[in-house]
Design a protein around this motif. Structure first.
Motif, PDB file in Angstrom:
ATOM      1  N   ASN A 248       0.891  -1.173   0.077  1.00 42.37           N
ATOM      2  CA  ASN A 248       0.002   0.040  -0.128  1.00 42.37           C
ATOM      3  C   ASN A 248       0.961   1.239   0.103  1.00 42.37           C
ATOM      4  O   ASN A 248       1.535   1.591   0.842  1.00 42.37           O
ATOM      5  CB  ASN A 248      -0.816   0.157   1.237  1.00 42.37           C
ATOM      6  CG  ASN A 248      -2.005  -1.029   1.336  1.00 42.37           C
ATOM      7  OD1 ASN A 248      -2.385  -1.626   0.214  1.00 42.37           O
ATOM      8  ND2 ASN A 248      -2.346  -1.432   2.407  1.00 42.37           N
TER       9      ASN A 248
ATOM     10  N   VAL B  81       1.424  10.442  -9.964  1.00 46.46           N
ATOM     11  CA  VAL B  81       0.689   9.180  -9.799  1.00 46.46           C
ATOM     12  C   VAL B  81       1.367   8.044 -10.941  1.00 46.46           C
ATOM     13  O   VAL B  81       1.622   7.130 -10.483  1.00 46.46           O
ATOM     14  CB  VAL B  81      -0.657   9.062  -9.647  1.00 46.46           C
ATOM     15  CG1 VAL B  81      -1.362   7.534  -9.830  1.00 46.46           C
ATOM     16  CG2 VAL B  81      -1.518   9.891  -8.649  1.00 46.46           C
ATOM     17  N   SER B  82       1.342   8.795 -12.192  1.00 46.65           N
ATOM     18  CA  SER B  82       1.747   7.761 -13.254  1.00 46.65           C
ATOM     19  C   SER B  82       3.702   7.271 -12.735  1.00 46.65           C
ATOM     20  O   SER B  82       3.807   6.072 -12.864  1.00 46.65           O
ATOM     21  CB  SER B  82       1.999   8.346 -14.300  1.00 46.65           C
ATOM     22  OG  SER B  82       0.797   8.577 -14.793  1.00 46.65           O
TER      23      SER B  82
ATOM     24  N   GLN C 268       3.478   4.741 -10.028  1.00 45.62           N
ATOM     25  CA  GLN C 268       2.968   3.433 -10.576  1.00 45.62           C
ATOM     26  C   GLN C 268       3.982   2.708 -11.205  1.00 45.62           C
ATOM     27  O   GLN C 268       4.036   1.601 -11.212  1.00 45.62           O
ATOM     28  CB  GLN C 268       1.492   3.725 -11.421  1.00 45.62           C
ATOM     29  CG  GLN C 268       0.348   3.732 -10.667  1.00 45.62           C
ATOM     30  CD  GLN C 268      -0.855   4.142 -11.519  1.00 45.62           C
ATOM     31  OE1 GLN C 268      -0.772   4.719 -12.751  1.00 45.62           O
ATOM     32  NE2 GLN C 268      -2.130   3.722 -11.150  1.00 45.62           N
ATOM     33  N   HIS C 269       4.655   3.357 -12.147  1.00 50.58           N
ATOM     34  CA  HIS C 269       5.703   2.763 -12.809  1.00 50.58           C
ATOM     35  C   HIS C 269       6.734   2.342 -11.919  1.00 50.58           C
ATOM     36  O   HIS C 269       7.193   1.157 -12.203  1.00 50.58           O
ATOM     37  CB  HIS C 269       6.212   3.952 -13.504  1.00 50.58           C
ATOM     38  CG  HIS C 269       7.227   3.405 -14.511  1.00 50.58           C
ATOM     39  ND1 HIS C 269       6.941   2.978 -15.865  1.00 50.58           N
ATOM     40  CD2 HIS C 269       8.542   3.557 -14.648  1.00 50.58           C
ATOM     41  CE1 HIS C 269       8.005   2.651 -16.550  1.00 50.58           C
ATOM     42  NE2 HIS C 269       9.009   2.966 -15.760  1.00 50.58           N
TER      43      HIS C 269
ATOM     44  N   TYR D 114       6.212   1.276  -8.757  1.00 49.29           N
ATOM     45  CA  TYR D 114       5.787   0.148  -8.079  1.00 49.29           C
ATOM     46  C   TYR D 114       4.304  -0.554  -8.846  1.00 49.29           C
ATOM     47  O   TYR D 114       3.287  -0.075  -8.318  1.00 49.29           O
ATOM     48  CB  TYR D 114       5.155   0.573  -6.662  1.00 49.29           C
ATOM     49  CG  TYR D 114       6.092   1.353  -5.787  1.00 49.29           C
ATOM     50  CD1 TYR D 114       6.956   0.528  -4.904  1.00 49.29           C
ATOM     51  CD2 TYR D 114       6.348   2.666  -5.716  1.00 49.29           C
ATOM     52  CE1 TYR D 114       7.962   1.308  -4.233  1.00 49.29           C
ATOM     53  CE2 TYR D 114       7.378   3.358  -5.190  1.00 49.29           C
ATOM     54  CZ  TYR D 114       8.074   2.580  -4.317  1.00 49.29           C
ATOM     55  OH  TYR D 114       8.888   3.018  -3.398  1.00 49.29           O
ATOM     56  N   PRO D 115       4.523  -1.297  -9.819  1.00 54.35           N
ATOM     57  CA  PRO D 115       3.493  -1.590 -10.629  1.00 54.35           C
ATOM     58  C   PRO D 115       2.567  -2.346  -9.941  1.00 54.35           C
ATOM     59  O   PRO D 115       1.423  -2.548 -10.483  1.00 54.35           O
ATOM     60  CB  PRO D 115       4.360  -2.353 -11.837  1.00 54.35           C
ATOM     61  CG  PRO D 115       5.625  -2.393 -11.568  1.00 54.35           C
ATOM     62  CD  PRO D 115       5.875  -1.683 -10.471  1.00 54.35           C
ATOM     63  N   ASP D 116       2.711  -3.168  -8.955  1.00 54.24           N
ATOM     64  CA  ASP D 116       1.675  -3.972  -8.381  1.00 54.24           C
ATOM     65  C   ASP D 116       1.016  -3.174  -7.112  1.00 54.24           C
ATOM     66  O   ASP D 116       0.466  -3.950  -6.394  1.00 54.24           O
ATOM     67  CB  ASP D 116       2.277  -5.398  -7.851  1.00 54.24           C
ATOM     68  CG  ASP D 116       2.763  -6.033  -9.093  1.00 54.24           C
ATOM     69  OD1 ASP D 116       2.165  -5.861 -10.210  1.00 54.24           O
ATOM     70  OD2 ASP D 116       4.021  -6.610  -9.174  1.00 54.24           O
TER      71      ASP D 116
ATOM     72  N   HIS E  15      -1.146  -1.156  -4.481  1.00 54.69           N
ATOM     73  CA  HIS E  15      -2.310  -0.063  -4.303  1.00 54.69           C
ATOM     74  C   HIS E  15      -1.773   1.349  -4.050  1.00 54.69           C
ATOM     75  O   HIS E  15      -1.171   1.514  -2.971  1.00 54.69           O
ATOM     76  CB  HIS E  15      -3.274  -0.528  -3.194  1.00 54.69           C
ATOM     77  CG  HIS E  15      -3.654  -2.174  -3.494  1.00 54.69           C
ATOM     78  ND1 HIS E  15      -4.653  -2.644  -4.338  1.00 54.69           N
ATOM     79  CD2 HIS E  15      -3.079  -3.368  -2.931  1.00 54.69           C
ATOM     80  CE1 HIS E  15      -4.800  -3.857  -4.459  1.00 54.69           C
ATOM     81  NE2 HIS E  15      -3.869  -4.500  -3.641  1.00 54.69           N
ATOM     82  N   ILE E  16      -2.510   2.214  -4.658  1.00 60.76           N
ATOM     83  CA  ILE E  16      -2.147   3.396  -4.502  1.00 60.76           C
ATOM     84  C   ILE E  16      -3.259   4.445  -3.905  1.00 60.76           C
ATOM     85  O   ILE E  16      -4.425   4.354  -4.186  1.00 60.76           O
ATOM     86  CB  ILE E  16      -1.694   4.224  -5.856  1.00 60.76           C
ATOM     87  CG1 ILE E  16      -0.468   3.325  -6.328  1.00 60.76           C
ATOM     88  CG2 ILE E  16      -1.188   5.797  -5.503  1.00 60.76           C
ATOM     89  CD1 ILE E  16       0.709   4.113  -6.859  1.00 60.76           C
TER      90      ILE E  16
ATOM     91  N   SER F  16      -7.352   5.198 -11.036  1.00 62.13           N
ATOM     92  CA  SER F  16      -6.150   4.842 -10.836  1.00 62.13           C
ATOM     93  C   SER F  16      -5.856   4.750  -9.506  1.00 62.13           C
ATOM     94  O   SER F  16      -4.717   4.111  -9.108  1.00 62.13           O
ATOM     95  CB  SER F  16      -5.201   5.214 -11.853  1.00 62.13           C
ATOM     96  OG  SER F  16      -5.113   6.567 -11.729  1.00 62.13           O
ATOM     97  N   VAL F  17      -6.412   5.262  -8.634  1.00 58.82           N
ATOM     98  CA  VAL F  17      -6.019   5.387  -7.184  1.00 58.82           C
ATOM     99  C   VAL F  17      -7.386   5.213  -6.147  1.00 58.82           C
ATOM    100  O   VAL F  17      -8.512   5.115  -6.759  1.00 58.82           O
ATOM    101  CB  VAL F  17      -5.295   6.675  -6.907  1.00 58.82           C
ATOM    102  CG1 VAL F  17      -4.267   7.092  -7.689  1.00 58.82           C
ATOM    103  CG2 VAL F  17      -6.521   8.073  -6.734  1.00 58.82           C
TER     104      VAL F  17
END
Ligand code: ATP
Length: 200
Positions: free
Chosen positions: A2, A88-89, A92-93, A95-97, A99-100, A124-125
């Motif tokens: 998380n 956020v992108s 995400q890049h 930590y691809p797996d 939960h944001i 996406s979040v």
């Protein structure tokens, strides 16, 4: 995993920020919470803004001892205006797996649909909201935010209300009023030492 994100101008960071960051970390069980000062918010083009390095230094003083928090200069390093969708992108890049979870104050939640690519952001979040005023109709706010989208309802972070804002700190300094307790002690010393906000 998380991962939490809280952006802001932090001009300067205040005790309310720190208090609800603790609540955010514990309620969501965050492994990492990124605290990210904006280079310059598109909504605040006309405000006096302490230099990026001062806002960043004050955040380090306020947060570096708190487990799980990482103060990041990623928006300050990025050229141009700061947009949360880009931040956020980037995360995400990295930590691809993960939960944001994105934390915003109630005032920002009211303006959320003005944010760049807000629908992409919402999908996406996990959006988290911290209440700022006593009489807020949070359920209505949530309904309005997700109405017409497929997003999950935002999560309300459970904290007491904090009647403090960076505006109050800046105004207090310029008027020679005490800011004791409204910002962490280390930040108070930093403001005095660097004569920040002495004039608006
Ligand atoms: P200013 O007074 O300059 O507008 P601010 O106190 O709102 O600043 P920001 O750095 O803009 O501070 O805040 C970052 C995030 O924290 C925003 O999402 C804002 O809504 C939220 N926030 C700030 N202060 C509070 C507070 N007292 N209660 C709840 N949310 C807050």
């Amino acid at each position: 995993m998380n991962i939490g994100i809280m952006g802001g101008t932090f001009n300067p960071v205040h005790s309310g920020h720190i208090a609800f960051l603790h609540a955010f970390i514990h309620q969501i069980a965050l492994d990492i919470c990124y605290v990210i000062p904006a280079r310059r918010s598109p909504f605040r083009m006309n405000e006096p803004l302490a230099e990026d390095i001062h806002r960043l230094n004050m955040l380090h003083l306020a947060c570096d001892h708190i487990p799980n928090i990482i103060v990041s200069d990623m928006e300050i390093r990025r050229e141009g205006l700061s947009y949360t969708i880009d931040t956020v992108s980037e995360i995400q890049h990295a930590y691809p797996d993960a939960h944001i979870y994105l934390l915003i104050g109630e005032d920002q939640a009211h303006r959320f649909k003005e944010w760049k690519q807000w629908e992409d952001l919402l999908s996406s979040v996990h959006l988290c909201i911290v209440q700022r005023t006593l009489d807020a109709n949070v359920q209505l706010l949530i309904h309005e935010l997700i109405h017409g989208t497929h997003a999950n309802p935002p999560i309300i972070i459970n904290t007491p209300l904090f009647h403090v804002s960076s505006t109050l700190i800046r105004e207090s300094v310029v008027q020679g009023r005490s800011i004791e307790g409204l910002v962490p002690e280390s930040v108070e010393k930093y403001i005095v030492q660097h004569q920040l906000y002495a004039s608006l």
